[in-house]
Design a protein around this motif. Structure first.
Motif, PDB file in Angstrom:
ATOM      1  N   PHE A   1      20.365  73.296   5.450  1.00  0.00           N
ATOM      2  CA  PHE A   1      19.670  72.039   5.205  1.00  0.00           C
ATOM      3  C   PHE A   1      18.340  72.045   5.968  1.00  0.00           C
ATOM      4  O   PHE A   1      18.292  72.406   7.142  1.00  0.00           O
ATOM      5  CB  PHE A   1      20.511  70.840   5.653  1.00  0.00           C
ATOM      6  CG  PHE A   1      21.746  70.620   4.826  1.00  0.00           C
ATOM      7  CD1 PHE A   1      21.718  69.756   3.745  1.00  0.00           C
ATOM      8  CD2 PHE A   1      22.928  71.287   5.120  1.00  0.00           C
ATOM      9  CE1 PHE A   1      22.856  69.551   2.971  1.00  0.00           C
ATOM     10  CE2 PHE A   1      24.066  71.091   4.355  1.00  0.00           C
ATOM     11  CZ  PHE A   1      24.028  70.220   3.279  1.00  0.00           C
ATOM     12  N   THR A   2      17.281  71.629   5.285  1.00  0.00           N
ATOM     13  CA  THR A   2      15.964  71.479   5.899  1.00  0.00           C
ATOM     14  C   THR A   2      15.519  70.037   5.752  1.00  0.00           C
ATOM     15  O   THR A   2      15.556  69.476   4.651  1.00  0.00           O
ATOM     16  CB  THR A   2      14.931  72.403   5.231  1.00  0.00           C
ATOM     17  OG1 THR A   2      15.315  73.763   5.428  1.00  0.00           O
ATOM     18  CG2 THR A   2      13.553  72.180   5.832  1.00  0.00           C
ATOM     19  N   LEU A   3      15.122  69.433   6.848  1.00  0.00           N
ATOM     20  CA  LEU A   3      14.676  68.038   6.864  1.00  0.00           C
ATOM     21  C   LEU A   3      13.159  68.015   6.999  1.00  0.00           C
ATOM     22  O   LEU A   3      12.611  68.498   7.992  1.00  0.00           O
ATOM     23  CB  LEU A   3      15.323  67.283   8.025  1.00  0.00           C
ATOM     24  CG  LEU A   3      15.063  65.782   8.132  1.00  0.00           C
ATOM     25  CD1 LEU A   3      15.537  65.048   6.890  1.00  0.00           C
ATOM     26  CD2 LEU A   3      15.752  65.220   9.378  1.00  0.00           C
ATOM     27  N   SER A   4      12.484  67.473   5.986  1.00  0.00           N
ATOM     28  CA  SER A   4      11.023  67.442   5.968  1.00  0.00           C
ATOM     29  C   SER A   4      10.519  66.018   5.776  1.00  0.00           C
ATOM     30  O   SER A   4      11.254  65.145   5.298  1.00  0.00           O
ATOM     31  CB  SER A   4      10.465  68.338   4.852  1.00  0.00           C
ATOM     32  OG  SER A   4      10.735  69.703   5.107  1.00  0.00           O
ATOM     33  N   ARG A   5       9.271  65.825   6.096  1.00  0.00           N
ATOM     34  CA  ARG A   5       8.650  64.501   6.005  1.00  0.00           C
ATOM     35  C   ARG A   5       8.406  64.114   4.551  1.00  0.00           C
ATOM     36  O   ARG A   5       8.010  64.935   3.723  1.00  0.00           O
ATOM     37  CB  ARG A   5       7.329  64.521   6.773  1.00  0.00           C
ATOM     38  CG  ARG A   5       6.515  63.252   6.705  1.00  0.00           C
ATOM     39  CD  ARG A   5       5.224  63.441   7.487  1.00  0.00           C
ATOM     40  NE  ARG A   5       4.325  62.309   7.336  1.00  0.00           N
ATOM     41  CZ  ARG A   5       3.092  62.266   7.828  1.00  0.00           C
ATOM     42  NH1 ARG A   5       2.636  63.297   8.519  1.00  0.00           N
ATOM     43  NH2 ARG A   5       2.329  61.212   7.647  1.00  0.00           N
ATOM     44  N   ASP A   6       8.654  62.864   4.235  1.00  0.00           N
ATOM     45  CA  ASP A   6       8.340  62.306   2.919  1.00  0.00           C
ATOM     46  C   ASP A   6       6.869  61.896   2.926  1.00  0.00           C
ATOM     47  O   ASP A   6       6.483  60.938   3.579  1.00  0.00           O
ATOM     48  CB  ASP A   6       9.241  61.100   2.633  1.00  0.00           C
ATOM     49  CG  ASP A   6       9.032  60.532   1.234  1.00  0.00           C
ATOM     50  OD1 ASP A   6       8.123  60.990   0.530  1.00  0.00           O
ATOM     51  OD2 ASP A   6       9.794  59.619   0.856  1.00  0.00           O
ATOM     52  N   THR A   7       6.049  62.632   2.200  1.00  0.00           N
ATOM     53  CA  THR A   7       4.606  62.379   2.212  1.00  0.00           C
ATOM     54  C   THR A   7       4.164  61.398   1.135  1.00  0.00           C
ATOM     55  O   THR A   7       3.001  61.015   1.094  1.00  0.00           O
ATOM     56  CB  THR A   7       3.832  63.698   2.027  1.00  0.00           C
ATOM     57  OG1 THR A   7       4.246  64.319   0.805  1.00  0.00           O
ATOM     58  CG2 THR A   7       4.104  64.637   3.197  1.00  0.00           C
ATOM     59  N   THR A   8       5.080  60.980   0.267  1.00  0.00           N
ATOM     60  CA  THR A   8       4.744  59.995  -0.775  1.00  0.00           C
ATOM     61  C   THR A   8       5.787  58.878  -0.768  1.00  0.00           C
ATOM     62  O   THR A   8       6.528  58.699  -1.735  1.00  0.00           O
ATOM     63  CB  THR A   8       4.688  60.665  -2.165  1.00  0.00           C
ATOM     64  OG1 THR A   8       5.946  61.313  -2.436  1.00  0.00           O
ATOM     65  CG2 THR A   8       3.569  61.679  -2.225  1.00  0.00           C
ATOM     66  N   PRO A   9       5.848  58.112   0.321  1.00  0.00           N
ATOM     67  CA  PRO A   9       6.927  57.123   0.457  1.00  0.00           C
ATOM     68  C   PRO A   9       6.744  55.884  -0.396  1.00  0.00           C
ATOM     69  O   PRO A   9       7.712  55.188  -0.710  1.00  0.00           O
ATOM     70  CB  PRO A   9       6.890  56.780   1.946  1.00  0.00           C
ATOM     71  CG  PRO A   9       5.468  56.990   2.331  1.00  0.00           C
ATOM     72  CD  PRO A   9       4.995  58.154   1.520  1.00  0.00           C
ATOM     73  N   GLY A  10       5.503  55.540  -0.737  1.00  0.00           N
ATOM     74  CA  GLY A  10       5.268  54.337  -1.538  1.00  0.00           C
ATOM     75  C   GLY A  10       5.788  53.087  -0.845  1.00  0.00           C
ATOM     76  O   GLY A  10       5.547  52.857   0.343  1.00  0.00           O
ATOM     77  N   ALA A  11       6.536  52.277  -1.593  1.00  0.00           N
ATOM     78  CA  ALA A  11       7.042  51.007  -1.068  1.00  0.00           C
ATOM     79  C   ALA A  11       8.131  51.190  -0.015  1.00  0.00           C
ATOM     80  O   ALA A  11       8.602  50.212   0.570  1.00  0.00           O
ATOM     81  CB  ALA A  11       7.576  50.149  -2.219  1.00  0.00           C
TER      82      ALA A  11
END
Length: 506
Positions: free
Chosen positions: A479-489
């Protein structure tokens, strides 16, 4: 005689020089005394300002009149401006009259912002005008979901009822920063890019990204970050790293239970209660299995419904295949209980409401997207919040998911939660399954089960105060945990951390 005269002259010059040196030293000491006094006054004033902000600014809807806090003998003090209905943790609260330019502070983006996603306000203070030097303090209050800034894995302090220490799997790689609030947590085998230990005495850290050596923890002074309110009081947020985000009536701005009730389009409840006043559909989804779209009979709905709830006296009923059979390996194995429910939620549905599984079924199936077209379309949908309380035995992730998702596992009692992934990637060339997921785990012993022959990339964050394990017995990063760069609302739905950045202007 000549020798005596010469000694007298040299001695006189020496005594005179010594007297000048003593005088210069006395002047230096006096100047240093003034400098020390000045520094003490400045430090005291800054400390009073910080104490004022940390005491009053992180309550919810707090109103505080102007206050003068002065020390005796002019050893420091400030006059703090008051504020009205300050709401540091609410995403809809923004600075109402922003300046046309930016001050020297670590702004998340240029102000003003029209989307309401970044909260900030400025509370000012000045030192007592009676002091020789007057300073102005500009306290920039900030709040934002820090997981969207790169703090992806939070190890909160373990529950008081828990025995032993928190254990984090070596099958997880954090492509970002790990924040550690529990000095006893065992995180030595997980891998990360950065690790910041926020405890007073703890030295625990992770491995580096290559897994070859312990990661040198960041040791610079960190800004105090406030999170959710305390368990027993509504006086404000906490700094101790405790986790109380799922259902916290004492501090509703950071409570998933209360946040989801403010979001559109609404929410469903699964409960044994007969009342319908708090249910969007006007009925308990236990009896309204497809979320109110059609039908109200037992086992109503289908796999294409927004919500599909089914009961069975034996084996998981959605459907009866090997994919959804209960796991048989200890310690996460369990036996299906007679009369229990399995709930399936269709994440690609644009009409899906938020879901509160209040009674807690045995199994939750999150049906993601199985085609590239559905995966692309789901990324434009608003976030969905799923709150499960108490904890749940079995959660299945089917396919992939590009829709922002918050999954909160409410206050458990240390019981096991099995989380399994299945399916194949719709990306060109295949690859790991992709899931947007922000997981909040309060006292559940979570076991991550990767798909057979594949890995999973999680775009989001994990906040936990208990164990995160993996069913894989190897040390590979499944498992790789990465940043959400398009989170929107998602920025308005996630609980927020808050902090302040003081700027001193002479």
């Amino acid at each position: 005689m000549l020798m005596v005269l010469m000694l007298t002259i040299v001695g006189g010059i020496g005594v005179t020089a010594w007297m000048y040196l003593i005088a210069a030293r006395l002047i230096q000491v006096e100047r240093m005394n003034d400098s020390v006094s000045r520094r003490i006054v400045q430090s005291n004033s800054g400390a009073i300002n910080q104490q004022y902000m940390m005491t009053f600014a992180y309550r919810d809807s707090v109103t505080q009149p102007q206050i003068s806090s002065l020390l005796s003998n002019s050893w420091g003090g400030v006059i703090e401006n008051g504020f009205i209905s300050l709401q540091s943790f609410r995403s809809a609260y923004t600075y109402s009259n922003p300046p046309a330019y930016s001050y020297a502070y670590n702004n998340l983006r240029y102000q003003p912002t029209g989307d309401g996603s970044v909260y900030f306000t400025r509370v000012t203070a000045t030192t007592d005008s009676a002091q020789a030097e007057t300073l102005s303090y500009y306290n920039f209050l900030k709040s934002y979901p820090r997981s969207l800034l790169g703090d992806l894995f939070y190890v909160h302090t373990k529950p008081a009822a828990a025995s032993g220490s928190i254990q984090i799997t070596d099958n997880l790689y954090v492509n970002g920063r790990v924040l550690v609030y529990d000095s006893t947590a065992n995180i030595s085998v997980m891998e990360a890019d950065e690790c910041l230990n926020l405890t007073k005495t703890g030295t625990n850290t992770t491995l580096n990204a290559a897994g070859t050596a312990a990661l040198l923890p960041q040791n610079y002074p960190s800004i105090p970050m406030f999170s959710q309110g305390s368990v027993s009081t509504s006086s404000g947020a906490v700094l101790d790293g405790s986790l109380n985000l799922c259902n916290n009536a004492n501090f509703t701005p950071s409570s998933i239970y209360h946040i989801m009730r403010t979001l559109t389009p609404g929410y469903y409840i699964m409960t044994t209660a007969a009342t319908s006043s708090t249910m969007v559909s006007g009925a308990n989804i236990e009896n309204d299995h497809d979320g109110g779209v059609s039908g109200t009979t037992k086992n109503g709905g289908s796999a294409s419904s927004d919500i599909w709830v089914k009961k069975d006296d034996h084996n998981p009923p959605i459907p009866n295949t090997s994919t959804f059979n209960e796991p048989t390996v200890s310690p996460y194995a369990y036996t299906w209980s007679k009369g229990k429910s399995a709930v399936a939620i269709l994440l690609k549905s644009s009409s899906l409401y938020h879901v509160h599984l209040q009674t807690g079924p045995l199994m939750l199936v999150l049906q993601g997207q199985t085609t590239a077209a559905d995966y692309t379309a789901a990324s434009t949908l608003p976030p969905v919040v799923i709150l499960v309380e108490p904890g749940i035995k079995d959660i299945r992730f089917v396919g992939e998911n590009s829709r922002p998702l918050i999954l909160a596992l409410g206050n458990g009692s240390g019981g096991t939660t099995f989380m399994s992934w299945s399916g194949t990637s719709s990306a060109t060339g295949g690859g790991p399954l992709r899931w947007k997921l922000n997981l909040i785990n309060q006292y559940n012993d979570v076991w991550l089960d990767p798909p057979s022959g594949n890995n999973v990339t999680l775009f989001g964050s994990i906040r936990t105060n208990w164990n995160i394990n993996c069913t894989d017995s190897t040390a590979a990063n499944r498992f790789t945990l990465s940043r959400d760069t398009t989170p929107g609302a998602l920025v308005s739905a996630l609980p927020r951390d808050a902090w302040f950045e003081p700027v001193v202007i002479r």
